[in-house]
Design an enzyme around this catalytic site. Structure first.
Site, mmCIF file in Angstrom:
data_model
loop_
_atom_site.group_PDB
_atom_site.id
_atom_site.type_symbol
_atom_site.label_atom_id
_atom_site.label_comp_id
_atom_site.label_asym_id
_atom_site.label_seq_id
_atom_site.Cartn_x
_atom_site.Cartn_y
_atom_site.Cartn_z
ATOM 1 C CE LYS A 173 2.310 4.392 1.573
ATOM 2 N NZ LYS A 173 1.304 2.492 1.638
ATOM 3 N N PRO A 174 2.188 4.514 -3.465
ATOM 4 C CG PRO A 174 2.987 2.392 -5.157
ATOM 5 C CD PRO A 174 3.246 3.288 -3.621
ATOM 6 C CB SER A 175 -2.353 0.066 -1.517
ATOM 7 O OG SER A 175 -2.653 -1.296 -0.680
ATOM 8 C CD GLU A 176 0.403 -1.036 2.688
ATOM 9 O OE1 GLU A 176 -0.396 -1.689 3.803
ATOM 10 O OE2 GLU A 176 0.590 -0.341 2.497
ATOM 11 C CB SER A 223 -9.008 3.341 6.259
ATOM 12 O OG SER A 223 -7.537 3.819 6.699
ATOM 13 C CD GLU A 244 -12.400 9.795 -3.540
ATOM 14 O OE1 GLU A 244 -11.969 8.577 -3.957
ATOM 15 O OE2 GLU A 244 -12.220 10.858 -3.779
ATOM 16 C CB CYS A 278 -14.757 4.966 -2.116
ATOM 17 S SG CYS A 278 -13.103 4.679 -2.009
#
Length: 473
Positions: A173-176, A223, A244, A278
């Site tokens: 599930k990648p970031s939207e 986050s 992470e 990060c």
């Protein structure tokens, strides 16, 4: 304008929900694609496909699984430029920079997959009484990978290698905020149906994936707040998680180093990818003996980070991913200035279309300001002058975050002391040094779960012991 779909069981299909979201190019603010908002039904279908495919995938000889992965890596490499262009469209990264990170991600994927060829999936130990004890490392089953928006392709590849080579199947599930390049990555898949699956959306897809009772491991990068929820959900059902999370990486600049060369290195560590890494350098502690020269050189270096569309070869600094992220960055700068910090360069929202923010250097900051306590994730370099290396080291280790740290020193005793910084990775005299073999675990609020090298395979497998007594004579 492209409409994205989920990739489930080797087939592209529409979401089970009618909810859709627009994907906006952060340089132009134009809508470039639409994608599903996500739903539990999508997740159920993807997990079912992963569960169904897993036994057959795990039954393949290790060498055959690795061969599949190396073949996919070769196809991805042929499309590295295209994938970099898509990353540029969705999150603003300059194309040349994106390609370099994608190529690094492909190489890391290859190395991680080939690690399976020597990993001890089965070890037999003879007993003195003629018995045998065999330790087997079984795959976990269906697993989940949830990735952030700042490095869409490399982050997916970094998580997939050990999971797949160990015999697991995966739902990604990648970031939207950046699904475009990940969707293309899955279009390039050469793996058997169901081995890798893609569900798109926001928390409407992420939460049910984390909570799904058939998922055996969740690999999450994001986050701290979201990571806490993932940890609570997975812990509640005794499911493994690798987290992470945020970073607020310190840099300690010792007396005796070249202030100009070191400032150039720190500028790169602070501003590359518009500070959206990060392990970006977000807290800079410089020795008073070289502080003046260092700051002057840092300001000069910052001036070379020109803003622009990542498609332009002259662009060094692309936009931030969206207006919300730019608001966070500017709020941190404004808070620092209101508390007495001095802006040496940058520090304001440009009057132009796009979510741009200039490379910014702040001095006269202290450890109470947001820019020193919260993850900024933007092109900001806050500098604190310290009276000694020891002070810099102590302040570097005082954060609630502990992902990475960097130290520049020519003093061997100081270099040795730097190994005590409570961070997952500490770089001495070269930020981002080391290869894909490195092993680390974040500390503090930066996460948990060791990754890299064989630790990634330990996390991706479950050990079991088989004890066989000698046959009676």
């Amino acid at each position: 304008m492209k409409t994205l779909q989920n990739f489930i069981g080797g087939t592209w299909e529409d979401s089970q929900s009618s909810a859709m979201q627009d994907l906006v190019n952060p340089a132009s603010e134009n809508v470039i694609a639409r994608h599903p908002g996500g739903s539990p039904a999508d997740v159920d279908r993807a997990v079912d496909a992963a569960v169904e495919a897993q036994p057959e995938w795990a039954a393949l000889p290790v060498a055959e699984r690795v061969k599949y992965l190396i073949e996919w890596a070769a196809v991805i490499a042929e499309h590295a430029e295209e994938l970099a262009e898509l990353e540029c469209q969705e999150m603003g990264k300059p194309i040349a920079l994106g390609r370099s990170f994608i190529e690094g991600g492909i190489q890391g994927f290859r190395v991680a997959a080939e690690e399976a060829l020597t990993y001890p999936f089965a070890v037999t130990l003879p007993g003195a009484d003629g018995s045998e004890t065999t330790i087997l490392r079984h795959p976990l089953g269906a697993t989940a990978v949830i990735t952030p928006w700042n490095f869409p392709v490399p982050m997916v590849l970094g998580a997939l290698g050990p999971l797949l080579a160990a015999g697991n199947t995966v739902v990604v599930k990648p970031s939207e905020r950046s699904p475009l390049s990940t969707a293309r990555l899955f279009e390039l898949s050469t793996l058997p149906p169901g081995v890798v699956n893609l569900v798109l959306g926001d928390a409407r897809a992420g939460a049910p994936l984390v909570e799904h009772k058939q998922i055996r491991l969740v690999h999450f990068t994001g986050s701290v707040d979201a990571g806490r929820r993932v940890g609570a959900d997975t812990g509640g059902r005794l499911c493994r998680s690798i987290l992470e999370l945020g970073g607020k990486d310190p840099v300690v600049v010792d007396a005796g180093v070249d202030p100009v060369a070191t400032a150039a290195a720190v500028a790169f560590g602070s501003f590359v990818n518009t500070g959206q890494i990060c392990t970006s350098m977000e807290r800079i502690y410089v020795h008073q003996d070289i502080a003046e020269a260092f700051v002057a050189a840092l300001v000069e270096a910052a001036a070379t980070y020109t803003l622009g569309d990542g498609r332009d070869a002259e662009t060094v600094l692309g936009p931030l991913v969206d207006a919300g992220q730019r608001d966070i960055v500017h709020r941190h700068v404004t808070d620092a200035v209101e508390r007495g910090a001095r802006v040496r360069i940058g520090g304001g929202i440009p009057n132009r279309k796009g979510f741009f923010y200039p490379a910014t250097v702040l001095t006269d900051v202290d450890d109470t300001m947001l820019v020193m306590t919260e993850e900024t994730f933007g092109p900001i370099a806050p500098v604190v002058v310290v009276s000694s290396f020891e002070e810099g080291l102590a302040r570097a280790g005082s954060s609630r975050f502990a992902l990475g740290a960097t130290v520049y020193t020519h003093n061997s005793d100081h270099a040795a002391a730097a190994t005590g910084i409570p961070a997952g990775v500490t770089w001495i005299n070269q930020w981002q040094g080391g290869g894909p073999e490195r092993l680390y675990e974040p500390a503090g609020e930066s996460g948990m779960g060791a990754t890299g090298a064989r630790a990634a395979y330990d996390a991706a497998t479950r050990p079991a012991t088989i004890h066989t007594a000698p046959t009676p004579s």
